[in-house]
Design an enzyme around this catalytic site. Structure first.
Site, PDB file in Angstrom:
ATOM      1  NE  ARG A 235      -2.670   0.791   3.322  1.00  0.00           N
ATOM      2  CZ  ARG A 235      -3.399   0.588   4.601  1.00  0.00           C
ATOM      3  NH1 ARG A 235      -4.732  -0.092   4.507  1.00  0.00           N
ATOM      4  NH2 ARG A 235      -2.734   0.787   5.615  1.00  0.00           N
TER       5      ARG A 235
ATOM      6  CE  LYS B 275      -2.698   4.484   6.911  1.00  0.00           C
ATOM      7  NZ  LYS B 275      -4.285   4.406   7.162  1.00  0.00           N
TER       8      LYS B 275
END
Ligand SMILES: *Cc1c(COP(=O)(O)O)cnc(C)c1O
Length: 340
Positions: A81, A183
């Site tokens: 991620r 993120k």
């Protein structure tokens, strides 16, 4: 020797530990990372991160299992991620291998700060990458720093998980084709006003809707939704602007493969939320926080599971996933990375 810390009462905040990891990107490549005891950073006043918010981060935990090992939970997914976040922000990505080595060395060197089994506390790990070289005209930085520190954090729920009250907000968190799925610090900067306002009005969190039509449930500022229907199906919103929570993906697996539940990952209309039996917020920090009530502009949606405890299926999901994490229930292949 373990630090003399009141594990149950430390809360969730920054607590300085002994070592943190640093690697630098310069002249087109990442340096070998190393540990340092210096928690301060000195960078240009014009650094890309300071001017145009070129930074992304991760959050994961290390903890002590029942047999006394220190482990992390699915850190390969955090690595992937972070790589995805880097690509979207024009940051040269690190490798999965570099990420995992950094996690291992930060945890190992700070092993005295890993809370004991049964305390409910954990060691929170914060990896992040930011543009460190000067940037005035709008373009990506040329130099970057990858850092990782850790901080012991107390149990998320002291004295049991009490359901929370949230509100449907009129602010948007993420646009279609924007950065909601990565993120990035910038997603949090823009949510600060909304969360402050929610807290001032007595709500624990904001339920964000899709920015395009404002009819579909997306997520909160830092956690994905999981719902349970009255006939026991698990439903979780699908959207290109939701951050792909590792906790949510793990809960979906647990629901299907450990509990034999049916799971639907699909668009969820705000209109149908009143028909659900249970609702929870999922993320690394709490695993699941049960939601008891949702205020939609003065119209209250009261979940049948009530304001006293988690709904029964939410509880089963919570107990199974935390059981897997703590080594009380056998984990799927590759979920637990043993460090010590
Ligand atoms: C980090 C985060 C989550 C939770 O993801 P986990 O991998 O489960 O910790 C959910 N939503 C947002 C916006 C996040 O930043």
């Amino acid at each position: 020797m373990k630090k003399n810390i009141d594990w149950e009462n430390i809360g969730f905040g920054y607590y300085k530990t002994d070592y943190r990891y640093v690697a630098d990107y310069k002249n087109g490549s990442w340096s070998e990372g190393k540990l340092t005891t210096d928690e301060n950073i000195v960078i240009s006043e014009c650094a890309g991160v300071l001017q145009y918010a070129q930074t992304c981060f991760e959050g994961l935990k290390a903890y002590t299992t029942q047999d006394g090992s220190i482990v992390t939970f699915r850190p390969d997914l955090n690595a992937q991620r972070l790589i995805d976040s880097c690509e979207r922000l024009c940051i040269p990505p690190i490798t999965e291998e570099m990420f995992l080595e950094a996690v291992d060395s930060v945890v190992k060197s700070n092993a005295d700060y890993v809370p004991p089994y049964g305390s409910g506390a954990t060691l929170y790990i914060r990896p992040y990458i930011y543009g460190s070289s000067p940037v005035l005209g709008v373009h990506p930085a040329e130099e970057f720093q990858f850092r990782m520190f850790c901080s012991p954090v107390g149990p998320y729920f002291k004295g049991g998980a009490k359901p929370i009250v949230i509100r449907v907000t009129d602010y948007d968190r993420a646009a279609p084709h924007g950065t909601g799925h990565i993120k990035a610090g910038l997603n949090y900067a823009m949510s600060l006003y909304a969360i402050q306002e929610a807290h001032d009005l007595g709500y624990s969190e904001n339920m964000y809707l899709d920015a395009a039509t404002r009819t579909k449930v997306e997520e909160t500022g830092g956690a994905n939704f999981i719902f349970v229907t009255k006939d026991g199906k698990v439903v979780t919103p699908k959207s290109g602007s939701i951050l792909p929570s590792i906790t949510r993906r793990s809960l979906v697996y647990v629901a299907k493969n450990y509990l034999g539940l049916e799971v639907e990952e699909r668009e969820v209309l705000l209109e149908e939320v009143k028909d659900f039996a249970e609702c929870g917020l999922c993320g690394t920090a709490a695993v699941i926080s049960p939601v008891g009530k949702i205020d939609d502009h003065g119209k209250e949606i009261c979940l049948p599971s009530g304001m006293e405890e988690m709904g029964p299926i939410t509880k089963k999901l919570y107990d199974t996933l935390t059981g897997i994490q703590m080594g009380r229930i056998e984990a799927p292949e590759g979920w637990i990375r043993k460090i010590v």
